[in-house]
Write an enzyme that holds these catalytic residues in place. Structure first.
Site, mmCIF file in Angstrom:
data_model
loop_
_atom_site.group_PDB
_atom_site.id
_atom_site.type_symbol
_atom_site.label_atom_id
_atom_site.label_comp_id
_atom_site.label_asym_id
_atom_site.label_seq_id
_atom_site.Cartn_x
_atom_site.Cartn_y
_atom_site.Cartn_z
ATOM 1 N N HIS A 1 0.805 -1.228 0.000
ATOM 2 C CA HIS A 1 0.000 0.000 0.000
ATOM 3 C C HIS A 1 0.832 1.270 0.000
ATOM 4 O O HIS A 1 0.282 2.341 0.239
ATOM 5 C CB HIS A 1 -0.913 0.031 1.224
ATOM 6 C CG HIS A 1 -2.072 -0.910 1.164
ATOM 7 N ND1 HIS A 1 -3.236 -0.627 0.477
ATOM 8 C CD2 HIS A 1 -2.245 -2.142 1.703
ATOM 9 C CE1 HIS A 1 -4.073 -1.647 0.611
ATOM 10 N NE2 HIS A 1 -3.497 -2.574 1.333
ATOM 11 N N LYS A 50 -8.101 13.918 4.786
ATOM 12 C CA LYS A 50 -7.244 12.730 4.733
ATOM 13 C C LYS A 50 -6.160 12.907 5.788
ATOM 14 O O LYS A 50 -6.040 13.979 6.394
ATOM 15 C CB LYS A 50 -6.631 12.535 3.349
ATOM 16 C CG LYS A 50 -5.885 13.758 2.812
ATOM 17 C CD LYS A 50 -5.391 13.534 1.394
ATOM 18 C CE LYS A 50 -6.531 13.640 0.403
ATOM 19 N NZ LYS A 50 -6.710 12.439 -0.391
ATOM 20 N N ARG A 51 -5.401 11.857 6.026
ATOM 21 C CA ARG A 51 -4.303 11.940 6.981
ATOM 22 C C ARG A 51 -3.393 13.116 6.626
ATOM 23 O O ARG A 51 -3.114 13.376 5.455
ATOM 24 C CB ARG A 51 -3.529 10.621 6.928
ATOM 25 C CG ARG A 51 -2.369 10.495 7.882
ATOM 26 C CD ARG A 51 -1.959 9.023 7.983
ATOM 27 N NE ARG A 51 -1.768 8.417 6.679
ATOM 28 C CZ ARG A 51 -0.592 8.322 6.051
ATOM 29 N NH1 ARG A 51 0.490 8.819 6.618
ATOM 30 N NH2 ARG A 51 -0.500 7.723 4.880
ATOM 31 N N LYS A 97 0.851 14.396 0.949
ATOM 32 C CA LYS A 97 -0.540 14.657 0.565
ATOM 33 C C LYS A 97 -0.774 16.146 0.309
ATOM 34 O O LYS A 97 -1.806 16.541 -0.214
ATOM 35 C CB LYS A 97 -1.495 14.122 1.628
ATOM 36 C CG LYS A 97 -1.462 12.594 1.728
ATOM 37 C CD LYS A 97 -2.399 12.060 2.800
ATOM 38 C CE LYS A 97 -2.299 10.552 2.947
ATOM 39 N NZ LYS A 97 -2.873 9.803 1.816
ATOM 40 N N THR A 108 -8.541 6.405 -1.703
ATOM 41 C CA THR A 108 -9.925 5.933 -1.798
ATOM 42 C C THR A 108 -10.915 7.061 -1.516
ATOM 43 O O THR A 108 -12.052 6.997 -1.951
ATOM 44 C CB THR A 108 -10.188 4.769 -0.836
ATOM 45 O OG1 THR A 108 -9.765 5.114 0.481
ATOM 46 C CG2 THR A 108 -9.441 3.518 -1.285
ATOM 47 N N LYS A 157 -14.802 8.085 -3.184
ATOM 48 C CA LYS A 157 -16.030 8.413 -2.454
ATOM 49 C C LYS A 157 -16.602 9.738 -2.940
ATOM 50 O O LYS A 157 -17.810 9.885 -3.126
ATOM 51 C CB LYS A 157 -15.751 8.471 -0.949
ATOM 52 C CG LYS A 157 -15.323 7.146 -0.348
ATOM 53 C CD LYS A 157 -14.657 7.329 1.015
ATOM 54 C CE LYS A 157 -13.912 6.065 1.420
ATOM 55 N NZ LYS A 157 -13.018 6.276 2.569
#
Length: 828
Positions: free
Chosen positions: A370, A563-564, A569, A671, A675
């Site tokens: 992952h 998100k984290r 990111k 992911t 969504k």
């Protein structure tokens, strides 16, 4: 059931009635006679009574599914994961059982609101982020597809942590989600396993002259299973998620107590229970590393022993067909120790030869990777292994010796390659490379998006791919449409179903039938779509007001990144753009302006300084912007604390623009992006992870693409000059002038210096500054597009209509056809 009658077939149990009157009766019975409470009590007990009422109606299907799993000829899969971020269960079961209407009517007769009762359920604290939520979606889809799959995880007493924001800083509080118990779990104490730690090994020869090993003087911990039902969508299937709780073999030392040593008398109990006390301990300390390794081995050992126990109930000690009927999916490197543990069980406990044990192990283990970040691939110090798991370390060394012989035969004399591929890393003190152990011991290795899998083959695992190209494959991630559309967005669900029927809920490929309705001629449908989105935005605005104290006007563009918190990111890039917009407003540059509400949410790991400082920056910028009367409704910024599954169920349906802006080549899949897409949000994103496949699905006209690609990032590394880019871009220069002047931290001088320095560093691996100009231009394009509401609505409908590929039903079908080879269960 117990070990003796585990296979007995009891007379078929009648399913309980699901009419309103029966549900009313059982709800009252549980509340009054089981819980000893009455209407007007703490609302938690209303939730508990209702959950038990619903759980009773799951039990018959759960039992029948379990009997199907136990058929001697049934091949089964086991999903081993340290995380299962399942969120709230009640609403999900009501949807899957088609009971929402009856339950709502039943509780209404007690003057109660189903929505209010559901809100009392805590989010199950069994996961951190995308990895755990993916595992939960996988389990949902396996049940819906009738696949015999059992999940194995840990029953954490406390979730990761509850995030609170104080003066802009993240503060961590315990998330004791099990404080009031969990009505969905069933304790299965009769299946308790013993997991060993410490001690030493003893090698000997048995009476047949065969070499054997004993693991002696161990510190043993009990693993007690708790089963949680995973219901399929209206198909009678209820699979099982089995979670292990750690406890001591001897909970209380009476001698120590009588001697007055009260802490010592319960020391063993406390040490054992620490294993499943907290989700993913902070591993920045030596104690944290040890506890994390304990958790990983505890999960693998308890689960594999349990599976062996079940096998022997049916087949005895004949392992000839074990590999033909069992497959283990390792969710990232966390359960990779399972490779060595299965070898230990088969060799030491079942007395198989090394060759027999390795054949079974390497034919049953499958590994999912992952991450593309080398630092995220777990390495455990050999010293720690030797102290905690001495027998497992011996087995890993032997696995490595056999493996390196293969490498030497394939590449004679290439000592450098053997060093690179060794499971034991020799640099800076010896360590065990867990990803390499997983690859060597598995018959399948998959990435989770096309680009991710390609980069694994060409980069991180290139040596292994050259040795075993047949092992490597791709399985692009997905999310379950039941949770993320049907449950989270009922208004849009009803609208879609009114046009194309409701089969899309269990077969998302059928959502493409919505495409003709994107046409601008369907004005009534467009108006209904916009009305559904506005209703969802109203709910999100309410949440933001309650949690952040910020007003989000509903006619604004809702721009969301949840998100984290991590540098790759690039929440920082988002903040730079917000500061740029703020600067434009302050300078009167608001011609053709689009009002925008920016929402950012996510948790930073407790030991991750930079991520926590980014949260502080977001909050400081928000405070300045939201309190500036010149800005008004033109721009809002809020940081949503304690982001979790139940929050996302409100956020995803309300979002207009989804931020998926990782540095290219760093995000394995994502992911959250899926969504949002399913719920009609448009994506602004880099050419990274599953963004690429989303772009292919929906088309470049319905996606806001920006930024460097992977090869461009690599090429730029040799001459990256962020300070030169800042000097050459007036907008970017203005943003950094505001940051460096302390405009957002006047009373806290210097607190953002390290953040600023990191962005200006020519060795910044995230290249935040490099993508600013492209990002800003595409954001302006998105803002312009939003002002044409008819065109935006068309793009929104197209995103939903093109999201069919990103269902975990498709992902699980891919896993099954290529890796697991399971036959769907026939429940009649």
């Amino acid at each position: 059931m117990n070990n003796q009658n585990d296979l007995c077939v009891l007379p078929e149990a009648e399913k309980l009635p699901t009419d309103v009157k029966s549900l009313e009766h059982d709800f009252r019975r549980y509340l009054v006679h089981h819980l000893g409470r009455f209407l007007g009590c703490n609302p938690h007990y209303l939730y508990e009574a209702l959950s038990l009422t619903v759980r009773d109606r799951i039990m018959t299907d759960w039992r029948n599914t379990w009997l199907q799993h136990r058929r001697p000829e049934q091949r089964r899969a086991y999903y081993l994961s340290l995380e299962f971020l399942i969120g709230r269960a009640l609403g999900n079961h009501l949807l899957n059982m088609n009971l929402s209407g009856e339950i709502a009517e039943a509780v209404q007769h007690f003057s109660q609101s189903l929505e209010e009762i559901q809100s009392r359920e805590p989010d199950a604290g069994l996961g951190n982020g995308g990895l755990g939520r993916l595992a939960a979606c996988f389990m949902d889809s396996c049940a819906t597809l009738k696949l015999p799959v059992v999940g194995y995880g840990l029953r954490y007493e406390y979730g990761m942590f509850r995030q609170r924001i104080e003066n802009g800083y993240q503060k961590e509080e315990p998330d004791h989600w099990l404080r009031d118990a969990n009505p969905w779990e069933l304790e299965r104490a009769e299946y308790t396993q013993i997991v060993q730690f410490g001690g030493h090994t003893e090698h000997f020869t048995n009476r047949h002259g065969e070499p054997r090993t004993r693991w002696l003087n161990t510190e043993d911990v009990l693993a007690i299973p708790f089963d949680v039902p995973v219901s399929g969508y209206r198909n009678g299937v209820v699979n099982t998620l089995r979670l292990w709780k750690a406890t001591a073999t001897d909970e209380f030392n009476l001698d120590e107590f009588n001697a007055g040593s009260y802490p010592e008398s319960v020391a063993a109990k406390n040490d054992a229970e620490h294993i499943t006390m907290v989700l993913y301990p902070n591993d920045s300390s030596e104690n944290g590393k040890e506890l994390r390794l304990r958790q990983q081995y505890f999960l693998a050992s308890a689960s594999l022993q349990d599976i062996i126990r079940q096998w022997e109930l049916i087949h005895g000690e004949d392992y000839a067909n074990f590999a033909a009927q069992n497959v283990f999916q390792l969710n990232d490197t966390h359960p990779a120790i399972g490779v060595a543990e299965l070898m230990r069980i088969l060799i030491d406990d079942k007395h198989l030869s090394w060759e027999q044990a390795w054949k079974i192990t390497s034919d049953t283990m499958a590994y999912t990777n992952h991450t593309l970040l080398p630092e995220a691939l777990e390495r455990w110090p050999v010293q720690l292994f030797e102290r905690l798991l001495p027998r497992l370390l011996e087995i890993i060394y032997e696995i490595n010796a056999h493996f390196l012989k293969q490498v030497a035969i394939r590449w004679p004399g290439d000592s450098d390659r053997r060093r690179r591929m060794s499971i034991i890393e020799e640099n800076n003190g010896k360590s065990v490379r867990m990803a390499y152990l997983a690859i060597v011991g598995s018959f399948s290795v998959n990435g989770v998006a096309e680009l991710h899998s390609e980069l694994l083959r060409k980069g991180l695992f290139r040596d292994f791919y050259e040795l075993w190209p047949e092992k490597f494959n791709n399985k692009t991630n997905g999310v379950t449409p039941r949770r993320w559309i049907a449950h989270a967005n009922p208004e849009m669900t009803a609208l879609i179903s009114s046009k194309i029927g409701d089969e899309w809920i269990s077969d998302l490929s059928k959502i493409e039938q919505l495409k003709p309705y994107a046409n601008g001629n369907n004005k009534t449908f467009h108006a209904q779509w916009q009305a559904a989105k506005t209703a969802n935005k109203r709910e999100l605005a309410k949440l933001v007001k309650e949690e952040c104290g910020v007003d989000f006007p509903l006619d604004s563009l809702f721009d969301v990144q949840v998100k984290r918190i991590h540098e790759y990111k690039r929440q920082l890039l988002n903040v730079l753009h917000v500061i740029h917009l703020y600067n434009r407003i302050r300078h009167g540059d608001t011609t053709d302006w689009t009002n925008r509400c920016v929402l950012i949410g996510g948790k930073a790991a407790p030991g991750y300084f930079m991520a926590k400082r980014i949260i502080k920056l977001i909050n400081n910028v928000a405070e300045i912007i939201n309190s500036d009367p010149e800005v008004g409704d033109k721009l809002k910024l809020a940081f949503l604390p304690n982001y979790r599954v139940s929050s996302m169920e409100v956020i995803a349906p309300a979002t207009d623009l989804s931020e998926q802006i990782s540095t290219a080549g760093k995000e394995a899949s994502g992911t959250g992006n899926m969504k949002f897409m399913m719920n009609g949000a448009l994506t602004i994103g880099t050419y990274d992870g599953a963004n690429i496949e989303m772009l292919d699905a929906v088309g470049v006209d319905n996606f806001f693409l920006f930024g460097l690609k992977v090869d461009e990032v690599e090429a730029l590394k040799t001459h990256y000059d962020p300070q030169g880019l800042i000097a050459a871009d007036e907008d970017l220069k203005a943003v950094f002038q505001l940051l460096e002047s302390g405009h957002f931290n006047i009373e806290e001088p210097g607190i953002f210096d390290q953040v600023i320095t990191a962005m200006k560093d020519p060795h910044d691996p995230w290249m935040t500054v490099a993508d600013f100009r492209s990002y800003t231009e595409v954001q302006q394009h998105a803002a312009s597009a939003y002002r044409d509401r008819q065109h935006w609505t068309r793009m929104s409908i197209m995103n939903t209509a093109c999201s069919g590929f990103f269902s975990t039903d498709r992902t699980m079908q891919d896993y099954n056809s290529d890796i697991w080879k399971l036959s769907p269960m026939d429940l009649g």
